[in-house]
Design an enzyme around this catalytic site. Sequence first.
Site: not given
Length: 455
Positions: A22-23
């Site tokens: 995600h990051e």
Amino acid sequence: MNNFLFYLAAFAPLLGALIIFHEYGHYLVARLAGVKVLRFSIGFGRAIWSKRIGRDGTEWCVGVFPLGGYVKMLDEREGEVDPRELHRSFNRQSVWRRMAIVVAGPVANLLLAVLVYWGLFWHGTEELKPVLGAPAAASPAAMAGIEGGEQVRKVGDEVVQTWQGMHWALIRQAVDQDLIKLEVINQRNEISLRRLDVSSARAGGWEGDALAKLGISFYRPRIPPVLAKISPDSAAAVAGLHSGDEILAIDSKPVVTWPDVVHGVRSSPGKALIFEVSRNGERHVIEVIPAIIDEGGKEIGRIGATVRDAGASRSDLMITVRYGLISALGKAIEETWNKSVFSFAMIGKMITGEVSWRNISGPVTIADYAGQSARLGVDYYFKFLALVSISLAVLNLLPIPILDGGHLLYYVVEIITKAPLSERSMDIGQRIGLALLLMLMAFAFYNDIDRLISG
């Protein structure tokens, strides 16, 4: 304690993979857009490990609280920026670039799900066929005329091959319909149409095990309690049990199927049990003392005997699902899309009250399911990872300030009004979003604790 460590070991890499993907989605698109990234953090709070990497000296770190992460970018709203680097500040980017950076996190989670499904479908997975067990009397399945041993061929107009496929098709269609048509084929190869009334499950907000409430369960063939292999020096061998012995009763309680034997033995570690067995037409009474075995911190009994194979064969209940390289990718995209749309639909039903909020799960339940799926095998574990990755993407796309979806909402307003929201408006939005998120987390933790207490 060992059980807890196993579940933690299954949960930690799953959570780590989801956060990193995600990051990294945010990070990668920010770099491609020319934005300077100051920090890439897995977890929040004080850093327990950090290292500066790259020309920009981006700080890569791990925080003390691992439930989440963030990417900190150069931004004039968060501190003074060197005039020579103003063009690399996030707030100086066009609204379309900012939207791309924000949406990249959820998109990365969806891509992770696609990759996992692609690998699984290409490699091939062995799954349960959608063979139905005998429903409980007066259940919706019984009222529909479903009989034990029938295999589902279609749910509505959708062809299904596996138990999981049937489960998803049934739940997905039942969200908006009270009557679901099931095409089934019985063990005599006769095809029938069953009309399953799901209104009772819908009225209950789909709380708990929806399939069980409908009377839908997997077919479990009757396994006669006839012993096959006896392990040398085992409790069964010491007691004098033989291969071919049919167990009739344990402590005067009649035994009908092999699970009756398993239950009696497992619940009696170190306790003397009186077995009544039939051997070559003669009745024998034998005392057996199950060995004490530690299983996840709990003592169970074991006698060291296996059951004779009988009833349905493995091929009758299992199917290997495998696709070609290209078709596996198409199936993976379809699977990810269907589950994403279904997740949004369920959230909408929760808001309108049609689905119970008790269906929300927190980290405790997720860790529990991660451990259970890991025990079932690698395929199940990766399927669960893909499912949670989709759920994380959907959650982050909700239009709640503080989440990615909330920022996207700000940018949509900016496109419409042709001016960014004031810092005052964004601050109020962040406070509201934080309150909503904390309320959601409270629901999730409450449900987790309630499940632990009530089982």
